[in-house]
Design an enzyme around this catalytic site. Sequence first.
Site, PDB file in Angstrom:
ATOM      1  N   ASP A 184       0.839  -1.193   0.000  1.00  0.00           N
ATOM      2  CA  ASP A 184       0.000   0.000   0.000  1.00  0.00           C
ATOM      3  C   ASP A 184       0.878   1.247   0.000  1.00  0.00           C
ATOM      4  O   ASP A 184       2.099   1.184   0.189  1.00  0.00           O
ATOM      5  CB  ASP A 184      -0.919  -0.009   1.214  1.00  0.00           C
ATOM      6  CG  ASP A 184      -1.998  -1.084   1.117  1.00  0.00           C
ATOM      7  OD1 ASP A 184      -2.239  -1.578   0.009  1.00  0.00           O
ATOM      8  OD2 ASP A 184      -2.591  -1.422   2.165  1.00  0.00           O
TER       9      ASP A 184
ATOM     10  N   LYS B  95      -3.484   3.732  -2.993  1.00  0.00           N
ATOM     11  CA  LYS B  95      -4.814   4.267  -3.259  1.00  0.00           C
ATOM     12  C   LYS B  95      -4.955   5.609  -2.561  1.00  0.00           C
ATOM     13  O   LYS B  95      -4.357   5.850  -1.517  1.00  0.00           O
ATOM     14  CB  LYS B  95      -5.900   3.327  -2.735  1.00  0.00           C
ATOM     15  CG  LYS B  95      -5.877   1.953  -3.371  1.00  0.00           C
ATOM     16  CD  LYS B  95      -6.889   1.045  -2.713  1.00  0.00           C
ATOM     17  CE  LYS B  95      -6.844  -0.347  -3.294  1.00  0.00           C
ATOM     18  NZ  LYS B  95      -7.768  -1.278  -2.634  1.00  0.00           N
TER      19      LYS B  95
ATOM     20  N   MET C 133     -10.878   6.502   8.778  1.00  0.00           N
ATOM     21  CA  MET C 133     -11.235   7.156   7.511  1.00  0.00           C
ATOM     22  C   MET C 133     -12.397   8.134   7.684  1.00  0.00           C
ATOM     23  O   MET C 133     -13.315   8.183   6.862  1.00  0.00           O
ATOM     24  CB  MET C 133     -11.575   6.104   6.440  1.00  0.00           C
ATOM     25  CG  MET C 133     -10.449   5.113   6.170  1.00  0.00           C
ATOM     26  SD  MET C 133     -10.937   3.709   5.135  1.00  0.00           S
ATOM     27  CE  MET C 133     -11.918   2.738   6.314  1.00  0.00           C
TER      28      MET C 133
END
Length: 262
Positions: A43, A65, A177
């Site tokens: 990641d 991402k 998040m």
Amino acid sequence: MATLLDPIGRGKVILVGAGPGDPGLLTIRAVDALRQADVVVHDGLIDPAVLDHAPAAAQRISVAKTRARHTLPQEAINALIVAHVKAGSIVVRLKGGDPFVFGRGGEEVEAVRATGLPVEVVPGVSAALGCAAEAMLPLTHRDWSSAVSFVAGQCKGLSEQDWSGLAGKGRTLVIYMGVASGPAIADKLMMDGLAPDLPVAVIERGTLPGSRRLRTVLADLGGMLQRERIVSPAIIVVGEVVLLSDAEDRLATLSQQAEALA
């Protein structure tokens, strides 16, 4: 029966949790897995010092991402991993935190197992546990909280989700998040009955250089995120245990609030 001449007989996937950011929080098993790697699929938030544990010859593939852009859809990442294993590679799939806590690790394990290929999982220190501990914020405490819940703040249909009972007296809520949707999260929780003055902490870049630990109350969460220009990665902790942390108070005064609205 697989033999050493059979590439698939050698290949496998090791799904590894890299921890919340600080390379020193890698587990010994994680380091051992990286040292075996032929391919590391990682990641975007992985510290370069973590990748240095892999052999110099190992191929390093970023599938980073962002909120607005995905370099590869999840299905393509799954296919990438499987293709390298079928070619005989030991693939380390490296994820921040713990791969089974909002890391889509379960989806990737399912995809590999569906092909009949071997896969193992090395757990990591989750962002919630690592960042809260660094901030001296106990998510549970005999006198303050006997339960802790984890939710994702970046999701569709936030207002329709049922978060009742996840926060309040004697309970701690950790939101991953949630920076972009912080104001909506605060409104939702207050509409569900939580007190506007319930303590809230935001831990930005926890365990990493430049980390910040800020504290306010639920009604001011959205305002604080904007005033302090909080950016991801960050977690939000809601509950009375926040008062035990070493976070700095950032509750806006009435004059600050008026200036923000001007």
